[in-house]
Scaffold this motif. Structure first.
Motif, PDB file in Angstrom:
ATOM      1  N   ARG A 139       0.825  -1.209   0.000  1.00 28.88           N
ATOM      2  CA  ARG A 139       0.000   0.000   0.000  1.00 28.88           C
ATOM      3  C   ARG A 139       0.859   1.258   0.000  1.00 28.88           C
ATOM      4  NH1 ARG A 139      -4.085  -2.336   4.645  1.00 28.88           N
ATOM      5  NH2 ARG A 139      -5.362  -3.648   3.265  1.00 28.88           N
ATOM      6  N   GLU A 140       1.901   1.268   0.816  1.00 29.46           N
ATOM      7  CA  GLU A 140       2.755   2.457   0.872  1.00 29.46           C
ATOM      8  C   GLU A 140       3.491   2.651  -0.445  1.00 29.46           C
ATOM      9  OE1 GLU A 140       6.463   4.408   3.421  1.00 29.46           O
ATOM     10  OE2 GLU A 140       5.609   2.486   4.051  1.00 29.46           O
ATOM     11  N   CYS A 141       4.032   1.562  -0.982  1.00 27.79           N
ATOM     12  CA  CYS A 141       4.805   1.658  -2.216  1.00 27.79           C
ATOM     13  C   CYS A 141       3.925   2.070  -3.393  1.00 27.79           C
ATOM     14  CB  CYS A 141       5.483   0.318  -2.494  1.00 27.79           C
ATOM     15  SG  CYS A 141       6.601   0.346  -3.903  1.00 27.79           S
ATOM     16  N   ALA A 142       2.765   1.440  -3.516  1.00 25.60           N
ATOM     17  CA  ALA A 142       1.882   1.729  -4.641  1.00 25.60           C
ATOM     18  C   ALA A 142       1.316   3.142  -4.567  1.00 25.60           C
ATOM     19  CB  ALA A 142       0.747   0.711  -4.690  1.00 25.60           C
ATOM     20  N   SER A 143       0.918   3.566  -3.386  1.00 25.27           N
ATOM     21  CA  SER A 143       0.251   4.864  -3.267  1.00 25.27           C
ATOM     22  C   SER A 143       1.191   6.027  -3.556  1.00 25.27           C
ATOM     23  CB  SER A 143      -0.357   5.017  -1.870  1.00 25.27           C
ATOM     24  OG  SER A 143       0.655   4.998  -0.879  1.00 25.27           O
ATOM     25  N   LYS A 144       2.463   5.883  -3.219  1.00 21.13           N
ATOM     26  CA  LYS A 144       3.432   6.953  -3.468  1.00 21.13           C
ATOM     27  C   LYS A 144       4.297   6.688  -4.696  1.00 21.13           C
ATOM     28  CE  LYS A 144       3.849   8.020   1.477  1.00 21.13           C
ATOM     29  NZ  LYS A 144       4.784   8.069   2.642  1.00 21.13           N
ATOM     30  N   VAL A 145       4.191   5.493  -5.257  1.00 21.87           N
ATOM     31  CA  VAL A 145       5.097   5.030  -6.308  1.00 21.87           C
ATOM     32  C   VAL A 145       6.535   5.155  -5.801  1.00 21.87           C
ATOM     33  CG1 VAL A 145       5.747   5.233  -8.753  1.00 21.87           C
ATOM     34  CG2 VAL A 145       3.424   5.709  -8.056  1.00 21.87           C
ATOM     35  N   LEU A 146       6.808   4.489  -4.693  1.00 21.22           N
ATOM     36  CA  LEU A 146       8.123   4.573  -4.073  1.00 21.22           C
ATOM     37  C   LEU A 146       9.197   3.978  -4.979  1.00 21.22           C
ATOM     38  CD1 LEU A 146       7.514   3.636  -0.318  1.00 21.22           C
ATOM     39  CD2 LEU A 146       7.698   5.909  -1.357  1.00 21.22           C
ATOM     40  N   PHE A 147      10.364   4.553  -4.890  1.00 18.57           N
ATOM     41  CA  PHE A 147      11.536   4.099  -5.626  1.00 18.57           C
ATOM     42  C   PHE A 147      12.331   3.179  -4.700  1.00 18.57           C
ATOM     43  CE2 PHE A 147      15.331   5.854  -8.327  1.00 18.57           C
ATOM     44  CZ  PHE A 147      15.588   4.580  -8.778  1.00 18.57           C
ATOM     45  N   MET A 148      12.313   1.875  -5.003  1.00 18.86           N
ATOM     46  CA  MET A 148      13.003   0.882  -4.187  1.00 18.86           C
ATOM     47  C   MET A 148      14.266   0.412  -4.909  1.00 18.86           C
ATOM     48  SD  MET A 148      10.675   0.635  -1.761  1.00 18.86           S
ATOM     49  CE  MET A 148      11.142  -0.846  -0.867  1.00 18.86           C
ATOM     50  N   ASN A 149      15.316   0.176  -4.146  1.00 20.70           N
ATOM     51  CA  ASN A 149      16.466  -0.519  -4.718  1.00 20.70           C
ATOM     52  C   ASN A 149      16.527  -1.909  -4.113  1.00 20.70           C
ATOM     53  OD1 ASN A 149      18.991  -0.861  -2.743  1.00 20.70           O
ATOM     54  ND2 ASN A 149      18.017   1.087  -2.209  1.00 20.70           N
ATOM     55  N   HIS A 150      17.351  -2.766  -4.667  1.00 20.26           N
ATOM     56  CA  HIS A 150      17.482  -4.084  -4.056  1.00 20.26           C
ATOM     57  C   HIS A 150      18.933  -4.545  -4.073  1.00 20.26           C
ATOM     58  CE1 HIS A 150      16.905  -7.017  -7.757  1.00 20.26           C
ATOM     59  NE2 HIS A 150      18.073  -6.436  -7.771  1.00 20.26           N
ATOM     60  N   VAL A 151      19.247  -5.375  -3.087  1.00 20.28           N
ATOM     61  CA  VAL A 151      20.567  -5.993  -3.013  1.00 20.28           C
ATOM     62  C   VAL A 151      20.345  -7.470  -2.692  1.00 20.28           C
ATOM     63  CG1 VAL A 151      21.976  -3.979  -2.427  1.00 20.28           C
ATOM     64  CG2 VAL A 151      20.747  -5.150  -0.625  1.00 20.28           C
ATOM     65  N   ILE A 152      20.761  -8.332  -3.609  1.00 15.66           N
ATOM     66  CA  ILE A 152      20.532  -9.765  -3.427  1.00 15.66           C
ATOM     67  C   ILE A 152      21.796 -10.579  -3.687  1.00 15.66           C
ATOM     68  CG2 ILE A 152      18.074  -9.609  -3.959  1.00 15.66           C
ATOM     69  CD1 ILE A 152      18.657 -10.572  -6.769  1.00 15.66           C
ATOM     70  N   VAL A 153      22.900  -9.917  -4.007  1.00 17.45           N
ATOM     71  CA  VAL A 153      24.130 -10.617  -4.365  1.00 17.45           C
ATOM     72  C   VAL A 153      25.139 -10.516  -3.229  1.00 17.45           C
ATOM     73  CG1 VAL A 153      26.023 -10.782  -6.020  1.00 17.45           C
ATOM     74  CG2 VAL A 153      23.733 -10.145  -6.805  1.00 17.45           C
ATOM     75  N   ASP A 154      25.708 -11.642  -2.838  1.00 21.38           N
ATOM     76  CA  ASP A 154      26.735 -11.644  -1.803  1.00 21.38           C
ATOM     77  C   ASP A 154      28.044 -11.094  -2.361  1.00 21.38           C
ATOM     78  OD1 ASP A 154      25.031 -12.901   0.064  1.00 21.38           O
ATOM     79  OD2 ASP A 154      25.484 -14.860  -0.808  1.00 21.38           O
ATOM     80  N   PRO A 155      28.857 -10.460  -1.519  1.00 23.75           N
ATOM     81  CA  PRO A 155      30.165  -9.986  -1.984  1.00 23.75           C
ATOM     82  C   PRO A 155      31.001 -11.147  -2.521  1.00 23.75           C
ATOM     83  CG  PRO A 155      29.642  -9.072   0.178  1.00 23.75           C
ATOM     84  CD  PRO A 155      28.610 -10.123  -0.106  1.00 23.75           C
ATOM     85  N   PRO A 156      31.887 -10.884  -3.473  1.00 24.97           N
ATOM     86  CA  PRO A 156      32.694 -11.961  -4.073  1.00 24.97           C
ATOM     87  C   PRO A 156      33.858 -12.369  -3.164  1.00 24.97           C
ATOM     88  CG  PRO A 156      33.260  -9.878  -5.070  1.00 24.97           C
ATOM     89  CD  PRO A 156      32.115  -9.591  -4.130  1.00 24.97           C
ATOM     90  N   ILE A 157      33.501 -12.839  -1.977  1.00 21.88           N
ATOM     91  CA  ILE A 157      34.497 -13.244  -0.976  1.00 21.88           C
ATOM     92  C   ILE A 157      34.113 -14.629  -0.454  1.00 21.88           C
ATOM     93  CG2 ILE A 157      35.556 -12.701   1.257  1.00 21.88           C
ATOM     94  CD1 ILE A 157      34.694  -9.777   0.782  1.00 21.88           C
ATOM     95  N   ASP A 158      35.027 -15.558  -0.498  1.00 21.83           N
ATOM     96  CA  ASP A 158      34.822 -16.885   0.106  1.00 21.83           C
ATOM     97  C   ASP A 158      33.526 -17.548  -0.357  1.00 21.83           C
ATOM     98  OD1 ASP A 158      37.190 -16.649   1.500  1.00 21.83           O
ATOM     99  OD2 ASP A 158      36.240 -15.796   3.275  1.00 21.83           O
ATOM    100  N   ARG A 159      33.180 -17.374  -1.609  1.00 20.77           N
ATOM    101  CA  ARG A 159      31.957 -18.014  -2.092  1.00 20.77           C
ATOM    102  C   ARG A 159      32.111 -19.530  -2.207  1.00 20.77           C
ATOM    103  NH1 ARG A 159      29.659 -13.976  -6.849  1.00 20.77           N
ATOM    104  NH2 ARG A 159      29.115 -12.233  -5.511  1.00 20.77           N
ATOM    105  N   ASN A 160      33.340 -20.007  -2.080  1.00 22.61           N
ATOM    106  CA  ASN A 160      33.574 -21.449  -2.080  1.00 22.61           C
ATOM    107  C   ASN A 160      33.232 -22.091  -0.742  1.00 22.61           C
ATOM    108  OD1 ASN A 160      35.814 -19.946  -1.023  1.00 22.61           O
ATOM    109  ND2 ASN A 160      37.038 -21.820  -0.996  1.00 22.61           N
ATOM    110  N   ARG A 161      32.865 -21.262   0.243  1.00 19.18           N
ATOM    111  CA  ARG A 161      32.524 -21.763   1.565  1.00 19.18           C
ATOM    112  C   ARG A 161      31.026 -21.629   1.802  1.00 19.18           C
ATOM    113  NH1 ARG A 161      36.175 -18.158   5.311  1.00 19.18           N
ATOM    114  NH2 ARG A 161      35.164 -19.405   6.941  1.00 19.18           N
ATOM    115  N   PRO A 162      30.428 -22.442   2.683  1.00 21.39           N
ATOM    116  CA  PRO A 162      29.002 -22.302   3.002  1.00 21.39           C
ATOM    117  C   PRO A 162      28.722 -20.921   3.580  1.00 21.39           C
ATOM    118  CG  PRO A 162      29.874 -24.362   3.853  1.00 21.39           C
ATOM    119  CD  PRO A 162      31.060 -23.570   3.403  1.00 21.39           C
ATOM    120  N   PRO A 163      27.534 -20.356   3.326  1.00 20.93           N
ATOM    121  CA  PRO A 163      27.212 -19.023   3.853  1.00 20.93           C
ATOM    122  C   PRO A 163      27.391 -18.911   5.356  1.00 20.93           C
ATOM    123  CG  PRO A 163      25.577 -19.714   2.247  1.00 20.93           C
ATOM    124  CD  PRO A 163      26.466 -20.898   2.476  1.00 20.93           C
ATOM    125  N   SER A 164      27.100 -19.977   6.083  1.00 24.71           N
ATOM    126  CA  SER A 164      27.216 -19.924   7.539  1.00 24.71           C
ATOM    127  C   SER A 164      28.651 -19.711   8.009  1.00 24.71           C
ATOM    128  CB  SER A 164      26.663 -21.214   8.152  1.00 24.71           C
ATOM    129  OG  SER A 164      27.383 -22.344   7.660  1.00 24.71           O
TER     130      SER A 164
END
Length: 509
Positions: A139-164
């Motif tokens: 409701r908030e986003c639609a009513s104001k047409v909010l500008f959202m950004n997103h971040v879904i990518v992990d930094p390119p560090i130790d990706r060979n290891r489990p996230p934990s």
């Protein structure tokens, strides 16, 4: 369903700019940028976005851009869930109108993240026990047409290891409180984040595939961070807008630079009302596909890229005409190749809106197979476009003045007018055109766009692995193998099994 009279409206351009003055922590060149709307590294990009908001209220464009959704909210048409092919067609037209205002050069404009935010309105209870959060954010986003950004990518560090095992870097919950959660970690690439209202933090398909129950709950999170959060830091890359000398010399980078940032949450407090998924590995893994975000964002990006391709076709043709080489057969062949690419992109867009698939809450989204195909070919097409520019324009883009000031020098100007002119074009016009070509293809701004087009939708392997996995999950691979099995079943060592065909054995001797 009975329509409710809208009581809210989208932001205007001035209101949008004012909303960015909220104390956000944007860091650039070793300083905290207190006001991105006036800082020379961000101000013109902010104004480019403000123009989009003004178009929502302009009598010449608002009918294409806005509608009243089923909840009575007046909003941009792509910010509302679609329930029919016609809804998707109207949303696509609204996306295209906005994208033509930047000639396809701004990819993360507000309607990009509307690809996800609209799905919250279709079925907020998908996010139970945080359904009310999804409902309120929609409701908030639609009513104001909010500008959202997103971040879904992990930094390119130790990706060979489990996230934990990379808790010191990857986004994770530190502790839980009565009012919310404390989160730390980093994400990339927060494109245009300095100009947005809030950050969406989630897990992309590649990272989600690695999550395991009983191990990775601390990183199985989906939530929002408002830009005024004092523990959110945006550390920006170099600004091409800041380096732009003038509109004549840098017509694109001086106003369309979507500055990318490295985003850090340092023990940031996230209220419970801003959480969608918490310590739920299965939901964190599934939401990317289940939400309809993938299907919808590829509609936005394909429209944006198709418009950018149209711009590049026009730019290439004008460059060839300026050189006097537009009628060369080989050059015409390569221009024709780009025109065919443009037509193919719009054909895929037409398929995405006219042949959708059902999604959350009775809504419809572009068919997954079409979205996956668009993702592959939009991401890899830019290298071919640049190759064609380099092949048939040759060294022409290199030959230009250092600055618009050269044309203002009374001693140099006559030399330029004589020797730098184009075919049927003055030296000033030729220089202006080739400055635009340089900014689009060869400048640092243009180089960044090459990386963006190739990588914004995921790594180069995942783009192919996803269609394969989805074809297997949806039974398409079984259907295709069945075609082969049918063919194999029609003959054997004794000949045809179907008497329709005739075969008589021959004597091999």
């Amino acid at each position: 369903m009975e329509q409710v009279v809208a009581t809210t409206r989208p932001l205007t351009g001035d209101e949008y700019l004012e909303s960015l003055r909220d104390g956000r922590r944007v860091y650039f060149r070793g300083e905290w940028v207190k006001d991105v709307t006036t800082h020379p590294a961000f101000r013109n990009a902010a104004r480019s976005v403000a123009r989009l908001y003004d178009a929502l209220h302009d009598s010449a464009t608002r009918d294409v851009l806005v509608k009243t959704d089923r909840q009575g909210i007046l909003t941009h048409k792509f910010f509302a869930p679609a329930y029919s092919p016609q809804d998707l067609k109207e949303a696509a037209d609204a996306i295209a109108l906005w994208q033509r205002m930047s000639f396809g050069w701004m990819g993360r404009t507000p309607e990009y993240k509307a690809s996800f935010m609209a799905t919250l309105g279709a079925d907020p209870d998908y996010y139970a026990p945080f359904g009310d959060n999804a409902r309120r954010w929609y409701r908030e986003c639609a009513s104001k047409v909010l500008f959202m950004n997103h971040v879904i990518v992990d930094p390119p560090i130790d990706r060979n290891r489990p996230p934990s095992e990379v808790r010191d870097v990857f986004m994770h919950v530190v502790k839980e409180t009565d009012g919310g959660i404390i989160v730390s970690g980093a994400k990339q690439v927060a494109t245009a984040s300095a100009l947005t209202h809030a950050t969406f933090v989630g897990v992309n398909s590649g990272s989600a595939a690695r999550l395991q129950e009983g191990r990775d709950e601390d990183v199985a999170l989906v939530f929002f961070v408002r830009m005024d959060n004092p523990r959110q830091y945006l550390i920006s890359r170099a600004s091409y807008e800041l380096r732009a000398e003038s509109p004549f010399d840098n017509p694109l980078s001086s106003r369309f630079d979507e500055n990318d940032a490295f985003l850090v949450l340092d023990n940031a407090f996230i209220p419970w009302e801003d959480v969608l998924v918490y310590r739920d590995v299965q939901k964190a893994k599934k939401f990317y596909a289940d939400s309809g975000f993938f299907n919808r964002f590829n509609l936005q990006t394909t429209i944006r890229f198709a418009i950018k391709v149209e711009f590049m076709i026009g730019l290439l043709q004008k460059g060839l005409e300026c050189n006097g080489t537009a009628d060369f057969r080989g050059n015409q062949v390569l221009v024709g190749e780009l025109i065919a690419l443009r037509h193919l992109l719009w054909a895929v867009i037409t398929a995405m809106v006219s042949d959708p698939e059902p999604s959350l809450g009775g809504s419809v989204v572009p068919r997954l197979e079409y979205a996956a195909a668009a993702r592959v070919y939009t991401n890899f097409a830019w290298d071919r476009i640049r190759e064609i520019f380099e092949r048939i324009l040759g060294g022409a883009p290199i030959i230009n003045v250092s600055s618009y000031r050269d044309f203002q020098d009374p001693e140099v100007r006559p030399l330029l007018d004589r020797y730098l002119r184009g075919t049927g074009m003055s030296a000033e016009e030729r220089s202006k055109l080739y400055k635009l070509i340089w900014d689009a293809v060869y400048s640092e701004f243009g180089g960044r766009h090459g990386l963006y087009e190739l990588n914004y939708a995921g790594n180069h392997e995942q783009k192919y692995l996803d269609p394969l996995a989805w074809a297997q999950q949806r039974g398409l691979m079984g259907e295709w193998k069945a075609l082969v099995d049918e063919c194999l079943s029609q003959y054997d060592l004794e000949g045809w099994r179907d008497p329709h065909w005739v075969w008589e054995p021959t004597d091999a001797s």
